[in-house]
Write an enzyme that holds these catalytic residues in place. Structure first.
Site, PDB file in Angstrom:
ATOM      1  N   THR A  58       0.841  -1.200   0.000  1.00  0.00           N
ATOM      2  CA  THR A  58       0.000   0.000   0.000  1.00  0.00           C
ATOM      3  C   THR A  58       0.872   1.243   0.000  1.00  0.00           C
ATOM      4  O   THR A  58       0.498   2.272  -0.560  1.00  0.00           O
ATOM      5  CB  THR A  58      -0.949   0.010   1.220  1.00  0.00           C
ATOM      6  N   ASP A  59       2.044   1.142   0.594  1.00  0.00           N
ATOM      7  CA  ASP A  59       2.968   2.277   0.585  1.00  0.00           C
ATOM      8  C   ASP A  59       3.380   2.630  -0.845  1.00  0.00           C
ATOM      9  O   ASP A  59       3.526   3.812  -1.188  1.00  0.00           O
ATOM     10  CB  ASP A  59       4.202   1.943   1.426  1.00  0.00           C
TER      11      ASP A  59
ATOM     12  N   PHE B 272     -46.128  17.331   2.678  1.00  0.00           N
ATOM     13  CA  PHE B 272     -46.033  15.900   2.976  1.00  0.00           C
ATOM     14  C   PHE B 272     -47.348  15.465   3.606  1.00  0.00           C
ATOM     15  O   PHE B 272     -47.646  15.799   4.757  1.00  0.00           O
ATOM     16  CB  PHE B 272     -44.852  15.580   3.902  1.00  0.00           C
TER      17      PHE B 272
ATOM     18  N   ASN C  12     -33.070  13.317   5.456  1.00  0.00           N
ATOM     19  CA  ASN C  12     -34.069  14.371   5.606  1.00  0.00           C
ATOM     20  C   ASN C  12     -33.725  15.143   6.879  1.00  0.00           C
ATOM     21  O   ASN C  12     -34.031  14.700   7.985  1.00  0.00           O
ATOM     22  CB  ASN C  12     -35.463  13.743   5.692  1.00  0.00           C
TER      23      ASN C  12
ATOM     24  N   HIS D 286     -34.434  17.193   9.427  1.00  0.00           N
ATOM     25  CA  HIS D 286     -35.705  17.730   9.915  1.00  0.00           C
ATOM     26  C   HIS D 286     -35.535  19.106  10.557  1.00  0.00           C
ATOM     27  O   HIS D 286     -34.646  19.324  11.375  1.00  0.00           O
ATOM     28  CB  HIS D 286     -36.320  16.780  10.944  1.00  0.00           C
TER      29      HIS D 286
END
Lengths: 301, 301, 301, 301
Positions: free
Chosen positions: D57-58, D162, D248, D250
């Protein structure tokens, strides 16, 4: 041009349900974070805006709180299954329900050497999780349980090597036969069925994961994870497969030579980013089909 | 118009120093987050940009890592005092040095009932802290140590009342003689001197804070905090004063009556924001002067 | 042994008050995070648990929401002053009130090149802040306003040097005459009085801070900050002093020489921790006394 | 019992690559967060610990930084494709490569009404993202690009209803024909092919999403999302499908009636948890097969 609604789900996320059992002076606490979602035939809600098939997310939240009293919380898996089945009954348009629950651990505060009856401290390692997916009702019902643990941060200060890896033009990493290995583990295991003693299975798997991390001599984080998963499958026939997501929390040996100080594996800097990220699963050959078990389970390949 | 440089300090924040003691096969780990800062006569650096009096923050970082090996880490308080004195020696323009250290707790992983030699799991409740401020050198040296704990999350499921409070036009809160009391405590105590067994003092104060939280019958979070502080001052003559910052993590009883379900103190919603925030200190009448002890200590009045 | 209650305050933190002005079709939005606290003679609440002098934090929250309608929100400074004075009227035991408000910036969504009437997107740089401290009532009233901005993340890709600094045994940092300079600025300025056009003053100071960051050729972050503060004091007689807290967000030049790639100031790694932290204030010589203006203002020396 | 290695991938996450273009005095900045992962035949690394097929990964990290100079960054999509192809060349055992990049937006600081040459401020709404998955090499190569935006926080203060939703025993939500609608949008769209003007496509889709959010009269968040997706597919033939994940956020109308204050849609409390969570996709009927395009894309059903 013709288009259509694709995969969809909706629900209420992160209702923080805290249930106190106070039938005796020795209270018990279950501290949950509950998220539910329904999926299915909701085209009208999306396309025309007709909500007549949509059980509001607010109702899903209300139900989670009401059921905490009405049904009680024996285990997060049982509670999630109960909620999922209920939502499928309440919503005719839904084909599937997904309930994800996290549970936070509280220990009794020690007073004169004994745990207090009603005072607790957040403690312990890791956060217990479950994701339940139920498809269908009645004879067609299929229930899937994927439980796990996250934020289980572990480290070994020796017994970890990393060498013999592939090298190319961009490789500068030095090989090592002694390094710190550390990760903040996420593990999720899929149960083969739902006839399980959930709390017992969780406790044992957690202990086993820790023990194997400690005792496996590591040649790479990959190999450690595989050994941990192998042990779980060997000892837990109720588990069909297990998946890991493990950031390699690098601890780099600090070069103290400019100050003429030797550093034989004693002083490290704990780095934030970037980090290696190892994801792997270990699967029983004769595992049942996963179906929708891994539906919307975060953070896994 | 004439202006001048006012209060200032500079340093390196959040060096993640991890020290492994591996002199025997049974390793020990000290996992620290070290921040240091110097203050004093640094007008040139600010006004003309002349940095000749400025010991770079990078050097401060290097020193923290080198000292982890050269001096070792007996306790975070001792390590912070050593660093602070060193920085004042190294920087002639500095009048004062501040070193803040957090320490993360690791427990040995249990294997066959015994703690493993070199494998650990992050666990335990709370994060240990210290803020050391040293003014001057030699005969003029004044050293101040403020230690503490943060992220100590505690809850009691009964034994907490709140009533008899002041009411005005905007008051709608109902009085209660049984509620959940929960907080994520920050406590910081100022030591009267530096001749202290730091680890022992910390362990005992932490236990005492937990025990008192558990056993005090609460009429308000304020009264619980005062009782906790009082106990610390009574039993720990080395402590001159103690300060608390305690968010009241509200757990609201959920109204289940719309569903014809009773809820006698059993189902709560854990709320995020807003939250009450109680800050208070308890002080010994004959406490020594605080001097710069509370300099730049975050989160307290 | 005798002990006593020391400094204390209590209140409601982080009420998320959103006020929509909808008197015309072109709506306006003020999106606030309001925290209030009272301090004073509250010994009974702490020591005996008698709450009769305590206006509940819940009431403080209610008041913030009610006043958003009753009084309106002309500016966060005006709103905070109004709340603080009200709380001192409502609470006889309080000697002082502190109100902190953050405001989040919303821009109108662009539709066909024009800003929409009632649709917004969170945007812009930085979060506006104010901390108001009022001591006393009537003739004894003293009101202090410290406004500011936080999370103002800025970067210059050249025009920044750092050299000529003090060196000791632990110094390895190389001198440079061209580096990236970046910070996530917190600035807070104390107003000399309260007869201020708050929104105008804020807008101009924010623009001036940005402009000066851009145009000052930097010899150190300290010198940049001083120049920014100097400019604010020169052009804004209403400001008595200004304080900065500026993490030096290091961007390290990446060594590409192992790959035989030159890197003349083009590829950097943005580091997380540790980071330099520069705190400084610039003060008008004839500034009024600060009094309690900086009471419990977070993050500053 | 027989077990085997299941799905796996490994790589380096969150390399913070900052590229400055300074060929002229008017600098340009690309500020990226790069994550790469390889998947394929890595059984030996997991089962026996043999790392000979594993490109560290290096090395992946080094390559990202080197390529920022060697190849340059025209767009994050192009850069990700280049890296993915390179990793497949460098790693014979890999069957697929995944590169995820986020890009942070910097605007020029305004000085005397003009954008400064080399000074920038983090600003703008949303964070640009791409996830590239490439399977195979040469004639078998299949490249998938899923681009998007996250943290795009939008709000409309009216034009949102709604009602007409399904009700059961646990439903207490009141119907409304005027509410605040707000979300922190995540949108990800899958490109049908890779012959795309990436920056232009992104800019136009972002603008279109905002415009549609503003102008659609909302009967539910679901219906708003569908309309946004529909518009993107209609105007962007290069897009095969688009997925949304939309909390959502709120905003509850505050009941001020206890204080005899009316609140006709003017004062709201912005709530944190729980929140509704709407996930949906809009798909072109004749879309190409997705293949591995959505492999390990977080947060979507």
């Amino acid at each position: 041009m013709a288009i259509h609604l694709g995969a969809n789900q909706y629900g209420k996320a992160e209702s923080r349900v805290v249930r106190i059992y106070r039938d005796t002076p020795r209270h018990q606490i279950r501290d949950l974070n509950v998220s539910s979602a329904l999926r299915g035939r909701f085209e009208d809600a999306h396309i025309t805006g007709d909500q007549s098939a949509v059980l509001p997310t607010d109702t899903q939240k209300n139900t989670a709180f009401a059921f905490a009293k009405e049904k009680g919380i024996d285990s997060i898996e049982e509670f999630a299954l109960t909620l999922a089945d209920h939502f499928l009954e309440a919503s005719a348009a839904a084909d599937g329900a997904r309930v994800e629950i996290e549970e936070y651990n509280w220990e009794r505060i020690s007073v004169d050497g004994a745990g207090h009856d009603h005072s607790f401290v957040r403690s312990g390692a890791g956060i217990r999780t479950t994701v339940v997916n139920v498809d269908g009702r009645g004879d067609d019902r299929k229930a899937h349980v994927v439980s796990g643990i996250r934020a289980l941060t572990v480290l070994k200060s020796t017994g970890s090597e990393f060498h013999g890896f592939l090298k190319d033009k961009y490789t500068t990493l030095k090989e090592t036969d002694d390094r710190i290995l550390a990760t903040s583990l996420v593990a999720r295991w899929r149960y083969d069925h739902t006839d399980v003693d959930w709390d017992k299975s969780y406790d044992e798997i957690k202990s086993l994961l820790l023990e194997k991390f400690a005792t496996i001599h590591s040649l790479a984080l990959q190999q450690t994870l595989y050994g941990m998963g192998e042990a779980v499958l060997e000892r837990h026939p109720e588990v069909a497969e297990i998946k890991f997501s493990a950031p390699n929390k690098h601890h780099f040996l600090v070069d103290l030579s400019p100050f003429e100080v030797e550093n034989p594996g004693e002083v490290f800097i704990a780095a934030d980013r970037p980090y290696g990220l190892i994801e792997a699963s270990v699967v029983r050959d004769d595992a049942t089909d996963a179906g929708s078990a891994w539906h919307a389970v975060p953070g896994f390949c």
